[in-house]
Design an enzyme around this catalytic site. Structure first.
Site, PDB file in Angstrom:
ATOM      1  N   ASP A   1       4.128 -27.989  21.529  1.00 37.02           N
ATOM      2  CA  ASP A   1       5.258 -27.396  22.254  1.00 37.02           C
ATOM      3  C   ASP A   1       6.326 -28.182  22.878  1.00 37.02           C
ATOM      4  O   ASP A   1       6.399 -29.414  23.015  1.00 37.02           O
ATOM      5  CB  ASP A   1       5.199 -26.744  23.477  1.00 37.02           C
ATOM      6  CG  ASP A   1       5.569 -25.781  24.310  1.00 37.02           C
ATOM      7  OD1 ASP A   1       7.051 -26.013  24.724  1.00 37.02           O
ATOM      8  OD2 ASP A   1       5.164 -24.376  23.936  1.00 37.02           O
TER       9      ASP A   1
ATOM     10  N   SER B   1      10.306 -20.715  24.785  1.00 39.14           N
ATOM     11  CA  SER B   1       8.926 -21.280  24.427  1.00 39.14           C
ATOM     12  C   SER B   1       8.216 -18.821  24.186  1.00 39.14           C
ATOM     13  O   SER B   1       6.788 -19.008  23.655  1.00 39.14           O
ATOM     14  CB  SER B   1       7.835 -21.720  25.607  1.00 39.14           C
ATOM     15  OG  SER B   1       7.538 -22.248  25.772  1.00 39.14           O
TER      16      SER B   1
ATOM     17  N   ARG C   1      12.738 -15.193  42.702  1.00 40.47           N
ATOM     18  CA  ARG C   1      11.423 -14.614  42.122  1.00 40.47           C
ATOM     19  C   ARG C   1       9.394 -14.715  43.082  1.00 40.47           C
ATOM     20  O   ARG C   1       8.821 -14.815  42.949  1.00 40.47           O
ATOM     21  CB  ARG C   1      11.233 -14.951  41.203  1.00 40.47           C
ATOM     22  CG  ARG C   1      11.020 -16.405  40.471  1.00 40.47           C
ATOM     23  CD  ARG C   1      10.532 -16.075  39.118  1.00 40.47           C
ATOM     24  NE  ARG C   1      10.621 -17.579  38.677  1.00 40.47           N
ATOM     25  CZ  ARG C   1      10.982 -18.424  37.487  1.00 40.47           C
ATOM     26  NH1 ARG C   1      11.153 -17.567  36.684  1.00 40.47           N
ATOM     27  NH2 ARG C   1      10.676 -19.844  37.564  1.00 40.47           N
TER      28      ARG C   1
ATOM     29  N   ARG D   1      16.289  -9.669  32.063  1.00 40.42           N
ATOM     30  CA  ARG D   1      15.411 -10.893  32.107  1.00 40.42           C
ATOM     31  C   ARG D   1      14.459  -9.855  33.488  1.00 40.42           C
ATOM     32  O   ARG D   1      15.353 -10.189  34.350  1.00 40.42           O
ATOM     33  CB  ARG D   1      15.357 -11.619  32.008  1.00 40.42           C
ATOM     34  CG  ARG D   1      14.517 -12.808  32.112  1.00 40.42           C
ATOM     35  CD  ARG D   1      14.018 -14.291  31.851  1.00 40.42           C
ATOM     36  NE  ARG D   1      13.767 -15.397  33.093  1.00 40.42           N
ATOM     37  CZ  ARG D   1      13.256 -16.681  32.734  1.00 40.42           C
ATOM     38  NH1 ARG D   1      14.148 -16.894  31.637  1.00 40.42           N
ATOM     39  NH2 ARG D   1      12.479 -16.992  33.447  1.00 40.42           N
ATOM     40  N   PRO D   2      13.413  -9.615  33.659  1.00 39.48           N
ATOM     41  CA  PRO D   2      12.850  -8.752  34.149  1.00 39.48           C
ATOM     42  C   PRO D   2      12.580  -9.865  35.481  1.00 39.48           C
ATOM     43  O   PRO D   2      12.944  -9.638  36.934  1.00 39.48           O
ATOM     44  CB  PRO D   2      11.529  -8.508  33.608  1.00 39.48           C
ATOM     45  CG  PRO D   2      11.666  -7.933  32.392  1.00 39.48           C
ATOM     46  CD  PRO D   2      12.335  -9.353  32.433  1.00 39.48           C
TER      47      PRO D   2
ATOM     48  N   LYS E   1       0.971 -23.207  29.518  1.00 35.35           N
ATOM     49  CA  LYS E   1       1.839 -22.064  28.334  1.00 35.35           C
ATOM     50  C   LYS E   1       0.353 -21.464  27.525  1.00 35.35           C
ATOM     51  O   LYS E   1       0.455 -20.985  26.528  1.00 35.35           O
ATOM     52  CB  LYS E   1       1.375 -23.179  27.260  1.00 35.35           C
ATOM     53  CG  LYS E   1       2.536 -25.200  26.745  1.00 35.35           C
ATOM     54  CD  LYS E   1       4.271 -24.343  27.588  1.00 35.35           C
ATOM     55  CE  LYS E   1       5.044 -24.942  27.055  1.00 35.35           C
ATOM     56  NZ  LYS E   1       5.678 -24.208  27.364  1.00 35.35           N
TER      57      LYS E   1
END
EC number: 5.4.2.12
Length: 505
Positions: free
Chosen positions: A12, A62, A191, A257-258, A330
């Protein structure tokens, strides 16, 4: 008899870049990667911009990367879909947007527009606000209140005044719209259920109790004078410009984007909301650009596009066994995103989640849980029953985000050690591995003047296919990896998987 496994190994945040300066990928001692690179066919593929369904020049990430890899095609991201709908005019015909406006016109009420005011492109884009203003003008709406959330994270820390000035120029050009309230995203876009932050933003939006300034610009400048950057601007009301959200009004929230738009939406559009005491707005039409979560009673402007025939589904349909394995950071990427936004396991799929270390920042433990991931995978390989493996090593990305060169080099060296054991084991079983990445990051952790660089890069990513005697195409994109896996597995590629195998035939 043990099966011959085919593995997709994602390093990654590991990309190709010529310059050695601040380039942990080049500076790391990685004998195993180099050994495979020199022995087997290699190429490099694109992992950003139009090649992964993002706007031109936009760095990959990602989520986008794994979604493109698993789908085996270009997956158009929300930002690109919305831009396209504005360009071709579909936006202005959208039923949900027009229903919101019809609601306002029939109630002789106000339209409120919520959203992050920047061109960061991660959560929102302020040009989408401009399109909403144009639509409202066209439909004859008179009262349009903009509740602006300031960014300072995905764009420069103090760039809000530029966006405010451009938006005010748009208000003047169209003859409608005004700033009613302004909040740093720290408050309006939390969030983590820190409701005391959201409450401050809510109070400013509802025109209850909040600091008041004559203009949006004046309020932001006052925050700057107190040493605050855009993200942390304390929610304020613009004097005489805010009537609050009242019964019969409509709200359109243009974040796509939520994760950071859900909480504020729950306050307005979840009757069971309990974070703090609220006065429910009656007969409120609430619309969100995408679906934020199941608790929010909202009309959705852009419904999710279902992805069929992802790599996992094809494996299932061909009775293949598959393993998804990664550490916590990830894990959603090798499962949910790799499966095109699906949480459930496919038939024949099993998963291994290895806990990421509990440290404040990963530069303190650059190896993260790579060794544990490697051990768990070797254990799974020893069972001898796997056809397909999807593995992610998080380190180059997560440590790369620190912008610290030495820890990022250590991260890559730890991963290389694990890579050697895993790939050699797969080769011993007569299997194949594709070694690649989802986007760049660790290839540049310092800027040219040696400042920490914590963002992703747009550099192409390497591909090694451990099969001798084949030739790889010179270019490609992430969406070509699943077709290459199917090629190695001798499985037919379905029509809706439009990527092409990187192996030349």
């Amino acid at each position: 008899m043990a099966k011959k496994p085919t593995a997709l190994i994602i390093l990654d945040g590991f990309a190709n870049r010529e310059s050695e300066h601040g380039n942990a990928v080049k500076l790391a001692n990685k004998p195993n990667f180099d050994r495979y690179y020199n022995k087997y066919p290699t190429t490099q593929i694109e992992a950003s911009g139009l090649d992964v369904g993002l706007p031109e020049g936009q760095m990959g990430n990602s989520e986008v990367g794994h979604m493109n890899i698993g789908a085996g095609r270009i997956v158009y991201q929300s930002l690109t879909r919305i831009n396209k709908s504005i360009e071709d005019g579909d936006f202005f015909e959208n039923d949900v947007l027009n229903n919101a406006i019809a609601h306002v016109n029939s109630h002789d009420s106000a339209l409120h527009i919520f959203g992050l005011l920047s061109d960061g492109g991660v959560h929102s884009h302020y040009k989408h606000l401009f399109a909403l203003l144009e639509l409202a003008k066209k439909q004859g709406v008179e009262k349009v209140y903009v509740h602006a959330f300031l960014d300072g994270r995905d764009v420069d820390q103090k760039s809000a005044l530029k966006y405010i000035e451009e938006t005010e120029a748009k208000f003047n050009e169209l003859g409608i719209g005004q700033f009613a309230s302004v909040s740093g995203r720290y408050y309006a876009m939390d969030r983590d259920k820190r409701w005391e932050r959201e409450e401050k933003a809510y109070n400013a939006i509802r025109n209850f109790d909040a600091p008041t300034y004559a203009t949006a610009k004046e309020g932001v400048e006052a925050s700057y004078n107190e040493g605050l950057t855009d993200e942390f601007v304390v929610p304020f009301i613009v004097e005489d410009q805010n009537d609050g959200v009242n019964d019969g009004d409509a709200v359109i929230f243009y974040n796509f984007r939520p994760d950071r738009a859900a909480q504020l939406s729950e306050i307005f559009a979840n009757r069971a909301f309990e974070g703090f005491k609220v006065e429910q707005v009656k007969d409120l039409f609430y619309a969100t650009f995408t679906k934020y979560n199941d608790n929010i009673d909202a009309a959705i402007v852009f419904e999710k596009v279902d992805l069929n025939n992802t790599i996992g589904e094809i494996a299932q349909n061909n009775n293949l066994t598959q393993l998804r394995i990664a550490e916590t950071e990830k894990y959603p990427h090798v499962t949910y995103f790799m499966s095109g936004g699906r949480n459930e396991e496919f038939k024949g799929e099993r998963r291994r989640l290895i806990d990421s270390p509990k440290v404040a920042t990963y530069d303190l433990k650059p190896e993260m849980s790579a060794y544990e991931v490697k051990d768990a995978l070797l254990e799974e390989l020893n069972k001898g029953d796997l056809d397909l493996i999807i593995l992610n090593f998080a380190n180059p990305d997560m440590v790369g985000h620190s912008g610290m060169l030495e820890p990022t080099i250590k991260a890559i060296e730890a991963v290389d050690e694990c890579l050697g054991e895993v790939v050699d084991k797969i080769l011993d079983m007569d299997g194949y591995a594709i070694i690649t990445a989802d986007h760049g990051n660790s290839d540049q952790v310092l800027t040219d003047d040696d400042q920490p660089m914590t963002t992703h890069t747009t550099n192409p990513v390497p591909v090694i296919v451990t099969k001798e005697g084949v030739t790889l195409r010179e270019t490609g994109r992430l969406g070509d990896l699943a077709p290459t896996l199917l090629d190695l597995l001798n499985v037919e590629q379905p029509e809706d998987m439009t990527g092409e195998s990187l192996i030349k035939h």
